[in-house]
Enzyme design. Structure first.
Site, mmCIF file in Angstrom:
data_model
loop_
_atom_site.group_PDB
_atom_site.id
_atom_site.type_symbol
_atom_site.label_atom_id
_atom_site.label_comp_id
_atom_site.label_asym_id
_atom_site.label_seq_id
_atom_site.Cartn_x
_atom_site.Cartn_y
_atom_site.Cartn_z
ATOM 1 N N GLU A 115 0.824 -1.214 0.000
ATOM 2 C CA GLU A 115 0.000 0.000 0.000
ATOM 3 C C GLU A 115 0.859 1.265 0.000
ATOM 4 O OE1 GLU A 115 -2.836 -0.776 -0.632
ATOM 5 O OE2 GLU A 115 -3.298 -2.694 0.334
ATOM 6 N N ARG A 133 5.262 8.305 -7.053
ATOM 7 C CA ARG A 133 4.247 8.026 -8.069
ATOM 8 C C ARG A 133 3.830 9.304 -8.779
ATOM 9 N NH1 ARG A 133 -1.689 5.171 -7.679
ATOM 10 N NH2 ARG A 133 -2.148 6.568 -5.961
ATOM 11 N N GLY A 152 -13.095 2.962 -17.941
ATOM 12 C CA GLY A 152 -14.524 3.227 -17.899
ATOM 13 C C GLY A 152 -15.135 3.506 -19.266
ATOM 14 N N ASP A 195 -1.765 -1.603 -9.653
ATOM 15 C CA ASP A 195 -2.043 -2.978 -9.250
ATOM 16 C C ASP A 195 -2.137 -3.829 -10.504
ATOM 17 O OD1 ASP A 195 -2.127 -2.876 -6.512
ATOM 18 O OD2 ASP A 195 -4.256 -2.394 -6.401
ATOM 19 N N TRP A 202 -0.646 4.900 -0.288
ATOM 20 C CA TRP A 202 -1.421 5.253 -1.479
ATOM 21 C C TRP A 202 -2.901 4.915 -1.268
ATOM 22 C CZ3 TRP A 202 -0.361 1.973 -6.555
ATOM 23 C CH2 TRP A 202 -0.718 0.649 -6.332
ATOM 24 N N ASP A 241 -4.523 -7.334 3.832
ATOM 25 C CA ASP A 241 -5.778 -7.663 3.145
ATOM 26 C C ASP A 241 -6.939 -7.803 4.117
ATOM 27 O OD1 ASP A 241 -4.484 -8.549 0.353
ATOM 28 O OD2 ASP A 241 -3.284 -9.291 2.018
#
Lengths: 214, 545
Positions: free
Chosen positions: B190, B242, B259, B351, B405, B465
């Protein structure tokens, strides 16, 4: 396959571990989380220490701001065993004591290790320092101060006798030439394996800790 | 040399979901879906580029729990069985849709994909996907890095330095054992970072990591180049930040590519649309529906009434979006190059499971980006962090800011009213583990095995998780159960070791259940980490006599 690793009720976790303790966990620049356990013995002990107080004792988290050596109290419900605390400034280092407070009397039962809250915005400081780290896989990960790469090149070698300008960001350094040891190479593992042993270990400089073989 | 660099990073991770106790365990399908929909399509794309001699670069983080599952024989067997069932289902679907022109082509698409996956899994990769990634790494085009052992969110484990150290060192050791070389980089779960964490990375010979944008922007001294050059942390570990712009173009549900109406709709799955009988063994034996990965519709728009998927449109759109992305990066680099006196690096981490699993056309898009960026445009070049650091060995030294993040950029996702109950237990267990490692410095035989297994259970309980699932409210009972189970197994093992009586039958059962990390050495939990230290620390602690 009939593996029986644990019956369902064996997965119950204990309610308490029998040790008074408090922990402080930063959530974001303006929030911290505290959790605690206070044993019944320590509850009694703290009340006894306070003696006959005029006021009813209350449990508090006493926050110590390590940065400015100030403190403030947050009243908590001790039975809740955890609390979220809103803070009014970021970038602090705190530890807390959980204890009983009555009037001026405070008895701490346990103390957390310090926790730092993050900076909430860009730093006001601009003071770039530079370093190099040997890219050789055999060299330890260690930063060696280096010269600001945007400064004009150092004096040409013909004028070796000329006094060098003091470099604000790079005091008393090994020669920059050592950087050449980190010449670009392809990053494939094969190429890494073939890379000659770095000579840049001389850059380790004053560190007394030699690196063990292997 | 190009004007600037694009560093694409994919982080592939799944928690350890292996349930030998059940023939068909629902959560194990996470792995099967990710293999079939993400890792296999990624291999297809990357191997095709390599076969075409495209000189691309990509950095791929494979989490240790994922690698353990990819290498597990039982899970491989179950994946093969799953593929067989899907091949059968897709065959039936081709027959069913024969006279439905809007669906027939898509049905054939799935049948061909599943058949190809089965063929390649057996004949090309021999079930060894980690090996397939290793071969790509050996070609120099893919840089493989690791993650924390079980994806523990390290900022909330830091109260016990040994807990953090173990997450890092177990990961590094497992990576070296599987891939033949230690990782040069480590993806922080993360992107969870706090000042000082870099010392633990450096101590494990990790040379770089990736941080969220504001970790760099909020560094102790403002960084001269922002996220467009790495910082050296005080330990010497490089921190790459990032890039927000390239992130948004891919991630954002509103502005992002995935999308687009032409792309495949994730949420319309045949596993829920078909009659239960038609699904056959692809439904759970108890009649529970689940995704089967056959989806006939496209995103269409903000409507419940979804139009049929048209593969040709989607592929054309992916190619267009790839060109758009490369073009945007070129303009970005030209802009950055105008004020930076060095080659900017644009770091774009994602990811991995976004590609293929969520965004069906993601692998094709990625292939288009890699091909486009590698095709010799002088503005933009692909690079790995290792190559960048070799080419730019001098960087600003600074202390990045604590960050992640995740939601709101800090730790709230992993500590809030829904999951905060886990931390007293996780911290207590870590402290007990350290005490055990100190009390039993040279355990052997069954005692050693019990201690190693206790460490595995602790690591599994720490997986970020579980806290994430509790926050998201998805499969909360499962996440709660896993947290409790691993902590309970830890406690039972610790009690046995303390009592000096290890029940070897019970130990064997737990070892068979949680069989990951064969190289783990529990002594990694010793306070000074002395037995496993690869680099002397510059701290004040004296080695124990």
């Amino acid at each position: 396959m009939a593996l029986r690793v644990a019956a369902p009720d064996e997965n119950e976790l204990p309610d308490a571990y029998g040790r008074s303790r408090v922990a402080l966990l930063p959530v974001d620049p303006y929030h911290v989380h505290a959790y605690w356990e206070v044993t019944p013995e320590d509850c009694l002990w703290a009340a006894e220490q306070l003696g006959e107080a005029l006021e009813t004792p209350r449990w508090v988290l006493r926050f110590y701001d390590v940065t400015f050596v100030t403190a403030f109290d947050v009243f908590v419900e001790v039975g809740a065993r955890n609390w979220y605390v809103d803070l009014w400034s970021a970038e602090k280092s705190y530890f807390v004591e959980l204890g009983l407070l009555a009037g001026d009397g405070f008895v701490a039962v346990c103390r957390s290790i310090p926790a730092e809250t993050p900076r909430a915005g860009p730093s006001p400081s601009y003071d770039p320092k530079w370093a190099t780290v040997s890219a050789s896989p055999d060299a330890p990960v260690q930063a060696q101060p280096a010269r600001d790469p945007e400064l004009p090149p150092a004096a040409p070698e013909l004028r070796v006798e000329a006094p060098r300008e003091p470099q604000r960001d790079a005091p008393a350094q090994p020669p920059l030439r050592g950087v050449a040891n980190a010449a670009p190479h392809r990053a494939s593992s094969a190429a890494r394996a073939e890379a000659p042993p770095s000579r840049s270990t001389s850059l380790v400089g004053s560190s007394s800790s030699g690196r063990p073989a292997g | 040399m190009s004007l600037g660099h694009l560093c694409l990073v994919l982080h592939a991770h799944l928690p350890f979901v292996r349930h030998p106790e059940h023939e068909d365990f629902l959560e194990e399908s996470w792995l099967r879906e990710a293999i079939l929909e993400t890792y296999v399509p990624l291999l297809w794309v990357l191997e095709e580029l390599a076969d075409d001699d495209v000189d691309f670069r990509i950095t791929l983080s494979l989490s240790p729990t994922l690698v353990a599952m990819l290498n597990d024989e039982l899970l491989r067997l179950r994946f093969r069985r799953h593929l067989d069932r899907l091949c059968d289902l897709s065959e039936r679907e081709v027959r069913r849709t024969k006279n439905l022109p809007e669906l027939a082509e898509t049905a054939r698409l799935y049948r061909e994909r599943f058949r190809r996956a089965r063929r390649d899994y057996e004949e090309r990769w021999h079930g060894d996907l980690a090996g397939a990634f290793r071969r790509l790494a050996e070609s120099g085009r893919v840089e493989l890095i690791t993650c924390a052992a079980t994806h523990g969110y390290l900022p909330l484990l830091r109260h016990n330095p040994a807990a953090v150290r173990a997450q890092i060192r177990v990961a590094v050791a497992e990576h070296a054992a599987v891939f033949g070389a230690p990782p040069r980089g480590l993806w922080l779960p993360e992107c969870g970072y706090y000042p000082g964490l870099d010392r633990e990375l450096g101590g494990a010979d990790v040379r770089y990591t990736f941080l969220e944008t504001h970790a760099i922007d909020h560094a102790a001294s403002r960084p001269r180049y922002g996220v467009y050059a790495p910082l050296f942390c005080p330990s010497g570990v490089a921190a790459f930040g990032r890039d927000p712009e390239s992130t948004k173009q891919v991630w954002s549900s509103k502005e992002g590519y995935p999308g687009h109406p032409d792309y495949r709709e994730y949420y319309r799955d045949a596993g829920f649309d078909l009659e239960l009988e038609a699904l056959g063994e692809c439904a759970h034996p108890l009649g529970i529906r689940r995704n089967v990965g056959i989806k006939y519709h496209r995103v269409t728009g903000a409507t419940e009434s979804k139009e049929p998927y048209v593969r040709a449109w989607a592929l054309a759109r992916a190619a267009e979006h790839a060109r758009h992305f490369v073009g945007a990066r070129q303009r970005q680099i030209e802009h950055l190059g105008a004020w930076m006196k060095r080659s900017p690096i644009v770091v774009a981490p994602y990811d991995a499971e976004l590609f293929g699993h969520w965004w069906f056309e993601g692998p094709e898009w990625l292939g288009g980006v890699l091909r486009g960026a590698a095709s010799g445009e002088r503005v933009l070049g692909l690079i790995t962090p290792s190559e960048y650091l070799a080419a730019h060995p001098i960087n600003q030294v600074d202390t990045p800011s604590s960050s992640s993040w995740g939601y709101k950029g800090y730790s709230e996702m992993w500590i809030n009213g829904k999951n905060d109950w886990i931390y007293p237990h996780l911290h207590e267990a870590a402290d007990r583990m350290t005490e055990l490692a100190e009390a039993f410095p040279n355990a052997a035989g069954v005692e050693r095995r019990a201690l190693d297994q206790a460490a595995r259970e602790l690591l599994l309980a720490q997986a970020s998780d579980w806290a994430f699932i509790m926050s998201q409210g998805t499969v909360v009972p499962y996440a709660v159960r896993r947290t409790r189970e691993h902590l309970s197994r830890f406690r039972r093992l610790a009690t046995m070791v303390r009592a000096g009586v290890v029940d070897s039958e019970a130990l064997e059962a737990i070892e068979a259940q949680d069989n990951l990390f064969p190289n783990l050495d529990y002594r990694v939990y010793r306070r000074d980490g002395a037995s496993l230290r690869s680099v002397p620390r510059r701290s004040d602690t004296q080695p124990k006599a």
